[in-house]
Design a protein around this motif. Structure first.
Motif, mmCIF file in Angstrom:
data_model
loop_
_atom_site.group_PDB
_atom_site.id
_atom_site.type_symbol
_atom_site.label_atom_id
_atom_site.label_comp_id
_atom_site.label_asym_id
_atom_site.label_seq_id
_atom_site.Cartn_x
_atom_site.Cartn_y
_atom_site.Cartn_z
ATOM 1 N N ASP A 90 2.257 4.887 1.368
ATOM 2 C CA ASP A 90 2.339 5.548 2.677
ATOM 3 C C ASP A 90 2.167 7.071 2.542
ATOM 4 O O ASP A 90 2.522 7.818 3.438
ATOM 5 N N THR B 136 14.010 -5.120 7.202
ATOM 6 C CA THR B 136 12.898 -4.544 7.980
ATOM 7 C C THR B 136 12.629 -3.104 7.506
ATOM 8 O O THR B 136 12.487 -2.194 8.309
ATOM 9 N N GLY C 253 15.083 -4.311 -0.339
ATOM 10 C CA GLY C 253 15.072 -3.021 -1.007
ATOM 11 C C GLY C 253 15.572 -3.024 -2.436
ATOM 12 O O GLY C 253 15.587 -4.064 -3.118
ATOM 13 N N PRO D 171 20.791 -9.228 -1.193
ATOM 14 C CA PRO D 171 22.057 -9.138 -0.456
ATOM 15 C C PRO D 171 23.036 -10.195 -0.955
ATOM 16 O O PRO D 171 22.637 -11.119 -1.668
ATOM 17 N N TRP E 23 19.330 3.713 1.945
ATOM 18 C CA TRP E 23 19.346 3.582 0.494
ATOM 19 C C TRP E 23 19.459 4.939 -0.189
ATOM 20 O O TRP E 23 19.646 5.020 -1.402
ATOM 21 N N ALA F 237 0.858 -1.185 0.000
ATOM 22 C CA ALA F 237 0.000 0.000 0.000
ATOM 23 C C ALA F 237 0.888 1.225 0.000
ATOM 24 O O ALA F 237 2.088 1.141 0.254
ATOM 25 N N ALA G 21 10.599 -0.453 4.379
ATOM 26 C CA ALA G 21 9.223 -0.046 4.077
ATOM 27 C C ALA G 21 8.370 -1.184 3.524
ATOM 28 O O ALA G 21 7.171 -1.265 3.805
ATOM 29 N N SER G 22 8.991 -2.078 2.737
ATOM 30 C CA SER G 22 8.215 -3.188 2.180
ATOM 31 C C SER G 22 7.942 -4.229 3.267
ATOM 32 O O SER G 22 6.797 -4.685 3.434
ATOM 33 N N LYS H 195 17.224 7.468 8.009
ATOM 34 C CA LYS H 195 16.619 6.467 7.136
ATOM 35 C C LYS H 195 15.159 6.879 6.969
ATOM 36 O O LYS H 195 14.646 7.646 7.789
ATOM 37 N N ARG H 196 14.490 6.322 5.996
ATOM 38 C CA ARG H 196 13.090 6.683 5.789
ATOM 39 C C ARG H 196 12.260 6.333 7.030
ATOM 40 O O ARG H 196 12.383 5.224 7.573
ATOM 41 N N ARG I 162 18.661 -6.013 10.532
ATOM 42 C CA ARG I 162 20.048 -5.537 10.627
ATOM 43 C C ARG I 162 20.073 -4.233 11.420
ATOM 44 O O ARG I 162 20.893 -4.034 12.282
ATOM 45 N N SER I 163 19.180 -3.334 11.064
ATOM 46 C CA SER I 163 19.047 -2.121 11.881
ATOM 47 C C SER I 163 17.574 -1.741 11.951
ATOM 48 O O SER I 163 16.862 -1.824 10.954
#
Ligand code: NAP
Length: 506
Positions: A66, A189, A349, A155, A461, A64, A191-192, A299-300, A212-213
């Motif tokens: 954001d 972990t 990502g 990755p 990113w 969806a 946005a997706s 980060k976003r 990872r973070s």
């Protein structure tokens, strides 16, 4: 608009006025703008078999937007039928399909046409666009509309290729694989992931999320629109425009915290995040693992009202030990724990800083765009690069946003390209090219403005391995729009050449 005679087709082999690459928001929006200018002789090249860009490809459960849909849509094609405040992927995809139909764009699209190379022919002042199947098209103008998030990034983890279960990237979701009853690992972990993790948790036997973070997450104030609200939008479209304006003002004001007054991020972002975490995750040890070290906004900032709560379910585990390798049957951490799983989903990502990859783009005298960008991608207004005449990029370097709707930004760029084309017509020019000094000045200014923003000091990113930010616009969308609409076109050199097709590769 009639294209100036200096750049009308000039030999027996057909030369298009424009080639657009991509059919997401940018490609379709550009096509509508060309049609409005009276330009009909253009082709849109699309590697897939439908329009829609990232909204066609990212079909993962829970996908969806954001940004509220009344703003995340074209100003010239408002949609009274949005069923929710934050539309889901299928609605946005359908909106883009409707747009293509409503503006009669399908007839311009060549589907299954993946571009391999784009070469400028100096003598003829034409571009040759070569497709993967070896065929080539020629055009006076090229507009890339490929987005920043179209290249899924996997990755590099030892053993990935030897995993015997099912594995896929979130942007290439395999819906034929039933996750019900499976043990699933999610890597990433962002946005997706925060959208699909809660959407799959209910059906899997176990879910291990490798973080990872951690990211700052705020509630997504989503809700369905009532039938009455939709009727109002339909019968009084000005109310819809007002709604759009209100959302725009609300989102635009957030640029203050991102770019000028970083301290605001704490009360408006960090504290609400901490409250959400406290409310939704009962285990203090898990909560501690979910608090980021990075400054908020670097980060976003993610939006989800149900991601954090997912970790209160007994079969969902947060793994923060680094991944050592992937084995044929699962994921092994550095601490030595082996998580046996049936499927691995990479929510890792996109290669956002690899602009226009994997296209080979060569401008004057065969100069490669990848060489011009050896130290990082940059462009005047995010749109043009010297020695690449008549080559426009939409959603190019430094035009992404952390605070507002990218569709607004894309429309601004499209209007700027139209402004350039109109000036070409007035001056009967066959080429437009940004002057090196203006390019250097603009791109240096963009970089210098990052110093005061939230985007320095962490890996994300938005930046490459050297910490160079080639993705984000470090300011208000209004300031970008002002420059695009009213800024001088003196940055460009307009040339009237007498092109020849001699030596042009067909
Ligand atoms: P992302 O935000 O870049 O997240 C990638 C995740 O994968 C991060 O958590 C990252 O960890 C992790 N990761 C990457 N490589 C890894 C590795 N080798 N080992 C372990 N973890 C690894 O990607 P995304 O979630 O696909 O989102 C990308 C962008 O797409 C968003 O920021 C947004 O602009 C857009 N998007 C928008 C929407 C929307 O609602 N409009 C929805 C989805 C996506 P680190 O943080 O440690 O790097």
């Amino acid at each position: 608009m009639d294209i100036p005679s200096a750049i009308t087709p000039r030999d027996t082999r057909h030369t298009h006025t424009a080639i657009i690459i991509g059919t997401g928001f940018a490609g379709l929006g550009m096509a509508v703008a060309l049609r409005k200018q009276g330009i009909d002789d253009f082709v849109i090249l699309e590697k897939a078999h439908d329009v829609g860009g990232v909204w066609r490809d990212n079909r993962y459960p829970g996908a969806a937007c954001d940004v509220p849909s009344h703003l995340y849509s074209f100003s010239f094609f408002p949609n009274a039928n949005w069923t929710r405040k934050f539309a889901q992927q299928h609605e946005i995809f359908a909106y883009l399909q409707d747009c293509a139909q409503r503006f009669d764009l399908q007839r311009h699209v060549r589907f299954g046409a993946e571009v391999r190379a784009v070469d400028y022919q100096d003598k003829a002042a034409l571009w040759t666009v070569t497709l993967k199947d070896g065929s080539a098209l020629r055009s006076q103008l090229v507009v890339t509309a490929m987005g920043q998030l179209s290249l899924p990034a996997l990755p590099r983890i030892e053993g990935m290729d030897r995993f015997e279960g099912k594995a896929f990237h979130s942007a290439q979701w395999d819906h034929s694989f039933d996750l019900a009853g499976k043990r699933v690992a999610v890597i990433g972990t962002g946005a997706s992931a925060i959208q699909f993790v809660p959407a799959i948790a209910y059906k899997v036997t176990s879910l291990t999320v490798f973080q990872r973070s951690p990211a700052y997450i705020l509630p997504r104030p989503d809700r369905p629109y009532t039938a009455w609200e939709r009727l109002l939008c339909k019968s009084a479209p000005w109310t819809m425009r007002l709604r759009r304006l209100a959302i725009y003002v609300q989102y635009e004001s957030r640029a203050l915290a991102f770019t000028r007054m970083k301290w605001l991020m704490t009360p408006v972002g960090k504290w609400p995040f901490m409250r959400l975490l406290e409310r939704q995750v009962s285990d203090p040890a898990v909560r501690r693992k979910m608090v980021p070290d990075d400054p908020i906004g670097c980060k976003r900032i993610l939006l989800s009202s149900d991601y954090l709560a997912t970790f209160d379910q007994p079969h969902v585990q947060l793994e923060t030990d680094a991944i050592q390798r992937i084995t044929p049957t699962g994921v092994q951490t550095h601490a030595g724990q082996h998580h046996g799983v049936d499927a691995i989903i990479y929510g890792t990502g996109f290669a956002a800083t690899r602009f226009l990859a994997p296209l080979e783009i060569r401008g004057r005298q065969g100069k490669k765009l990848s060489d011009a960008w050896a130290l990082g991608a940059k462009a005047y207004m995010g749109i043009m690069v010297p020695e690449f005449p008549n080559f426009f990029m939409l959603y190019g370097p430094n035009t992404n946003l952390g605070h507002n709707s990218i569709v607004y930004m894309i429309e601004t760029q499209i209007a700027h390209v139209v402004r350039c084309l109109q000036k070409m017509k007035q001056s009967r020019a066959s080429t437009i090219e940004v002057q090196p000094a203006a390019y250097q000045r603009f791109t240096a200014d963009v970089q210098s403005r990052f110093a005061n923003t939230v985007w320095v000091g962490c890996s994300s990113w938005y930046v490459d391995e050297q910490g160079y930010n080639s993705t984000t616009w470090p300011g208000f969308t209004l300031s970008y729009r002002w420059l695009a609409r009213w800024g001088s076109l003196g940055a460009y050199r307009f040339t009237r050449t007498q092109p020849t097709t001699e030596g042009v590769t067909p």
